[in-house]
Motif scaffolding. Structure first.
Motif, mmCIF file in Angstrom:
data_model
loop_
_atom_site.group_PDB
_atom_site.id
_atom_site.type_symbol
_atom_site.label_atom_id
_atom_site.label_comp_id
_atom_site.label_asym_id
_atom_site.label_seq_id
_atom_site.Cartn_x
_atom_site.Cartn_y
_atom_site.Cartn_z
ATOM 1 N N ARG A 244 0.815 -1.212 0.000
ATOM 2 C CA ARG A 244 0.000 0.000 0.000
ATOM 3 C C ARG A 244 0.853 1.267 0.000
ATOM 4 N NH1 ARG A 244 -4.231 -1.840 4.763
ATOM 5 N NH2 ARG A 244 -5.331 -3.463 3.557
ATOM 6 N N HIS A 245 2.057 1.192 0.545
ATOM 7 C CA HIS A 245 2.912 2.370 0.651
ATOM 8 C C HIS A 245 3.831 2.541 -0.550
ATOM 9 C CE1 HIS A 245 1.632 2.964 4.804
ATOM 10 N NE2 HIS A 245 1.832 1.674 5.011
ATOM 11 N N VAL A 246 3.735 1.642 -1.521
ATOM 12 C CA VAL A 246 4.536 1.755 -2.743
ATOM 13 C C VAL A 246 3.766 2.608 -3.741
ATOM 14 C CG1 VAL A 246 5.613 0.498 -4.634
ATOM 15 C CG2 VAL A 246 5.639 -0.472 -2.334
ATOM 16 N N THR A 247 4.398 3.653 -4.231
ATOM 17 C CA THR A 247 3.747 4.581 -5.162
ATOM 18 C C THR A 247 4.241 4.431 -6.593
ATOM 19 O OG1 THR A 247 5.375 6.281 -4.606
ATOM 20 C CG2 THR A 247 3.323 6.266 -3.338
ATOM 21 N N GLU A 248 5.420 3.903 -6.810
ATOM 22 C CA GLU A 248 5.957 3.748 -8.160
ATOM 23 C C GLU A 248 5.136 2.706 -8.907
ATOM 24 O OE1 GLU A 248 7.735 2.570 -11.482
ATOM 25 O OE2 GLU A 248 8.065 1.190 -9.812
ATOM 26 N N PRO A 249 4.538 3.030 -10.050
ATOM 27 C CA PRO A 249 3.572 2.141 -10.715
ATOM 28 C C PRO A 249 4.141 0.773 -11.084
ATOM 29 C CG PRO A 249 3.469 4.346 -11.655
ATOM 30 C CD PRO A 249 4.661 4.328 -10.762
ATOM 31 N N ARG A 251 6.703 -0.951 -9.826
ATOM 32 C CA ARG A 251 6.964 -1.787 -8.660
ATOM 33 C C ARG A 251 5.672 -2.209 -7.977
ATOM 34 N NH1 ARG A 251 11.992 -2.065 -6.076
ATOM 35 N NH2 ARG A 251 12.645 -0.293 -7.338
ATOM 36 N N LYS A 252 4.694 -1.320 -7.954
ATOM 37 C CA LYS A 252 3.408 -1.672 -7.345
ATOM 38 C C LYS A 252 2.720 -2.775 -8.140
ATOM 39 C CE LYS A 252 -0.587 0.531 -5.215
ATOM 40 N NZ LYS A 252 -0.086 0.416 -3.841
ATOM 41 N N ARG A 321 2.240 -5.069 -18.434
ATOM 42 C CA ARG A 321 2.452 -3.914 -19.305
ATOM 43 C C ARG A 321 2.749 -2.658 -18.510
ATOM 44 N NH1 ARG A 321 -2.344 -1.029 -19.436
ATOM 45 N NH2 ARG A 321 -4.137 -2.072 -18.480
ATOM 46 N N LEU A 322 2.406 -2.657 -17.210
ATOM 47 C CA LEU A 322 2.704 -1.517 -16.353
ATOM 48 C C LEU A 322 4.092 -1.585 -15.747
ATOM 49 C CD1 LEU A 322 -0.705 -1.308 -14.443
ATOM 50 C CD2 LEU A 322 0.003 -0.003 -16.468
ATOM 51 N N ILE A 323 4.775 -2.726 -15.940
ATOM 52 C CA ILE A 323 6.100 -2.911 -15.362
ATOM 53 C C ILE A 323 7.148 -2.564 -16.403
ATOM 54 C CG2 ILE A 323 7.670 -4.540 -14.248
ATOM 55 C CD1 ILE A 323 5.264 -6.183 -13.451
ATOM 56 N N PRO A 324 7.958 -1.531 -16.199
ATOM 57 C CA PRO A 324 9.022 -1.242 -17.156
ATOM 58 C C PRO A 324 10.086 -2.321 -17.126
ATOM 59 C CG PRO A 324 9.229 0.157 -15.213
ATOM 60 C CD PRO A 324 7.932 -0.587 -15.068
ATOM 61 N N GLU A 325 10.815 -2.450 -18.230
ATOM 62 C CA GLU A 325 11.816 -3.511 -18.308
ATOM 63 C C GLU A 325 12.948 -3.295 -17.325
ATOM 64 O OE1 GLU A 325 13.178 -4.269 -22.210
ATOM 65 O OE2 GLU A 325 11.182 -4.527 -23.062
ATOM 66 N N ASP A 326 13.156 -2.067 -16.884
ATOM 67 C CA ASP A 326 14.224 -1.794 -15.924
ATOM 68 C C ASP A 326 13.649 -1.544 -14.536
ATOM 69 O OD1 ASP A 326 12.938 0.507 -16.585
ATOM 70 O OD2 ASP A 326 14.744 1.766 -16.610
ATOM 71 N N VAL A 327 12.579 -2.313 -14.198
ATOM 72 C CA VAL A 327 11.937 -2.103 -12.900
ATOM 73 C C VAL A 327 12.906 -2.343 -11.754
ATOM 74 C CG1 VAL A 327 11.111 -4.491 -12.737
ATOM 75 C CG2 VAL A 327 9.935 -2.687 -11.492
ATOM 76 N N ALA A 328 13.862 -3.248 -11.925
ATOM 77 C CA ALA A 328 14.818 -3.510 -10.851
ATOM 78 C C ALA A 328 15.751 -2.335 -10.637
ATOM 79 C CB ALA A 328 15.628 -4.759 -11.180
#
Length: 371
Positions: A244-249, A251-252, A321-328
């Protein structure tokens, strides 16, 4: 095998409807002849569910291959193993469906052993992968997903060996003690049974099946994850609360995939686990149970159980599709926020004393002569 086990000699596949088989002859339900469980219709529905799941896993592989660079994150690696295990478990499931719904009773000793090895072992490897995804979410939030992804990338081979070891541990014992037996029917049938040389009572054999089909793959892991979430919630550190406290799309979305995958896995398998416990407990206690009602409920629970293999890849395809390829490699701010939130709980009790000490320090500084 004891005399009691020989008296209750029968098939031991996924869809055995508990119509008693004695002395090598398949028994019939005289009160409800024909197909009281509607196994033929249920087996067709099951095949449709398996085809749908196979289709979604193909879409998942296509989604992975469409990435500009195949730098897979840890969750994608776990999902690839999940897809492989899902396809493998379709084999014995389809065999049991053909047995129960279409009267196919042609097994060899090798095929019986391979089917039981796969059936009992694969369900445990799938549960291990689901719990690994849950652990991946926790470790990623606390230590950074980039670090966890790097560790998984370096140890993917060891993970594959660990999955094979888990399947061997839980699948080898049933495979060793299963055999074929010729039942006397209108068409000669070779079916899988527990070997006649097995020196176990009927209750011991049924208890082993109940543990391997219900408790160890589903109920016990569900209890572990549930208690872990409840315990961590007292410290505001459960995976649900941290998400709930994660705001980055990106990672969420990654964390939501994990939560949906884990929660739906245990939710869709709960009915099947309970029905297995009820069925085998009634066998041990020799309690009268309506076989037609029980086997229909078991068929329905199997369908619900197999729906998860469509839900898991579908959820990933819709949300990936909401996860960018460089999410890490997305900023380190979320990890810092999570760590500060965890440390704030531990330091809440000392805030009052620290505040009083700071006020004394300020008074002492005010008394110093100015230069």
């Amino acid at each position: 095998m004891t005399e009691e086990s020989k008296e209750t000699l029968g098939t031991n596949d996924e869809f055995s409807d508990d119509v008693t088989k004695k002395n090598g002859t398949l028994g019939k339900n005289d009160n409800d002849p024909g197909d009281p469980c509607y196994s033929h219709e249920w087996s067709i529905l099951l095949c449709c569910v398996m085809i749908m799941a196979f289709f979604f896993w193909i879409l998942f592989i296509v989604r992975i291959l469409q990435k500009k660079k195949l730098d897979l994150n840890g969750l994608e690696r776990l999902f690839i193993f999940l897809g492989l295990c899902s396809i493998v478990q379709f084999g014995p499931l389809l065999s049991a469906a053909l047995h129960a719904g279409h009267g196919v009773y042609h097994y060899s000793q090798t095929s019986c052993k391979l089917m039981f090895y796969t059936e009992y072992g694969t369900r445990h490897t799938i549960t291990f992968l689901v719990m690994s995804a849950y652990l991946y979410g926790h470790l990623g939030l606390r230590h950074g997903f980039q670090s966890v992804d790097r560790r998984l990338q370096e140890n993917t081979g060891w993970l594959a060996l660990l999955l094979l070891a888990i399947e061997c541990v839980f699948g080898m014992a049933p495979a060793v003690y299963v055999d074929v037996f010729p039942f006397k029917t209108r068409i000669p049938a070779l079916q899988c049974i527990w070997t006649l040389s097995l020196d176990l009572s009927f209750s011991q054999t049924v208890s082993m099946e109940m543990i391997e089909r219900s408790f160890s793959p589903y109920l016990v892991p569900m209890l572990i994850v549930g208690l872990a979430e409840i315990f961590l919630s007292f410290f505001s550190a459960s995976l649900v609360q941290l998400t709930r406290h994660v705001t980055e799309p990106g990672r969420k979305s990654l964390l939501l995939i994990i939560l949906i995958t884990v929660s739906t896995y245990f939710a869709l398998n709960f009915m099947y686990s309970v029905i297995i416990v009820v069925e085998y407990s009634s066998k041990i206690s020799e309690t009268g149970v309506n076989n037609s009602t029980l086997c229909r409920a078991k068929w329905f629970s199997i369908l619900v159980h197999q729906l998860w293999f469509s839900v898991a890849p579908a959820v990933y395809i819709c949300m990936a599709r909401l996860i960018p390829e460089d999410v890490a490699k997305v900023g380190h701010d979320v990890v810092v926020i999570i760590k500060s939130r965890l440390s704030s709980v531990a330091g809440s009790s000392s805030r009052s004393s620290s505040s009083s000490g700071s006020s004394t320090t300020h008074e002492h500084i005010n008394r110093l002569p100015s230069c």
